[in-house]
Write an enzyme that holds these catalytic residues in place. Sequence first.
Site, PDB file in Angstrom:
ATOM      1  N   LEU A 109      12.196  59.087   3.747  1.00 57.03           N
ATOM      2  CA  LEU A 109      10.770  59.001   3.475  1.00 57.03           C
ATOM      3  C   LEU A 109      10.397  60.273   2.729  1.00 57.03           C
ATOM      4  CD1 LEU A 109       9.124  57.633   6.761  1.00 57.03           C
ATOM      5  CD2 LEU A 109       9.428  56.433   4.602  1.00 57.03           C
ATOM      6  N   ASP A 110       9.609  60.145   1.669  1.00 58.88           N
ATOM      7  CA  ASP A 110       9.230  61.303   0.873  1.00 58.88           C
ATOM      8  C   ASP A 110       8.508  62.343   1.710  1.00 58.88           C
ATOM      9  OD1 ASP A 110      10.245  59.969  -1.322  1.00 58.88           O
ATOM     10  OD2 ASP A 110       8.295  59.111  -1.862  1.00 58.88           O
ATOM     11  N   TYR A 111       8.502  63.558   1.201  1.00 59.41           N
ATOM     12  CA  TYR A 111       7.812  64.688   1.847  1.00 59.41           C
ATOM     13  C   TYR A 111       6.362  64.330   2.157  1.00 59.41           C
ATOM     14  CZ  TYR A 111       6.137  69.556   2.288  1.00 59.41           C
ATOM     15  OH  TYR A 111       5.580  70.726   2.719  1.00 59.41           O
ATOM     16  N   THR A 113       5.090  61.250   2.449  1.00 63.33           N
ATOM     17  CA  THR A 113       4.962  59.914   3.025  1.00 63.33           C
ATOM     18  C   THR A 113       5.187  59.999   4.524  1.00 63.33           C
ATOM     19  OG1 THR A 113       5.730  58.834   1.000  1.00 63.33           O
ATOM     20  CG2 THR A 113       5.902  57.565   3.035  1.00 63.33           C
TER      21      THR A 113
END
Length: 248
Positions: A109-111, A113
């Site tokens: 999961l993105d930073y 998100t």
Amino acid sequence: MIENNIGERLQKVIAQAGIASRRHAEQMILEGRVQVNGKKITSLGTKVQPEDKIAVDGRVLKQKKEENVYFLLNKPTGYITSATDPRGRKTVLDLMKDVKARIYPVGRLDYDTSGLLVLTNDGELAHRLMHPSFGVEKTYRVSVKGNVPSEAIDRLRKGVILEDGKTAPAKVRILTRQSQGSLQQLEITIHEGRNRQVRRMFDKIGFPVVALERIRFGPIILSSDLKIGNYRAMTANEIRLLKASVKL
């Protein structure tokens, strides 16, 4: 050490030992970071026996399969989905310091998100969940400014062309409409795992993402009782459903 159909694949043994996911273990082998009986191995076809001495980055690995553990984390924004970060940023494992087993996140999961993240030391399960051939679906709640018109939603449903190719058709539904001072919320389900894919898809249709939260991973749904930043062990039924989704 042998290179035929007897024994266990080296990358699988490394994953079972909780050193890394199977995919990361394959990368380690290709990078020349693994030795078997003192010999550097760079072939993914290598198989090993229980008596073989395996070392990863100079550290001898014990071919003893530890008990598999499975966790769900409600990831906050501002954390890296990784075991370590060379830039010194906070990682998801900083939220799980009480867990003694050597676990790793399944996928990313993105930073910026938030949402549902599975963490485990079950290398085979992690490998299958991340492998595109199994097509594990992920569902996200997306917040944007403005009301996305039906034509743009149809584009998402049919697939949009990004710099790394056309996306597979997505499932999209509207959760709320924008009113004064609010954001519109939508739900999108994809089964690919490209970098920042959902954000790039919404950029493509002209509605940049303001907030993004993963609310489902395969058959597992993020429940309201798992608060942001908290984690819990998966139930036996959740583990069974997750394994069944990738034919384990």
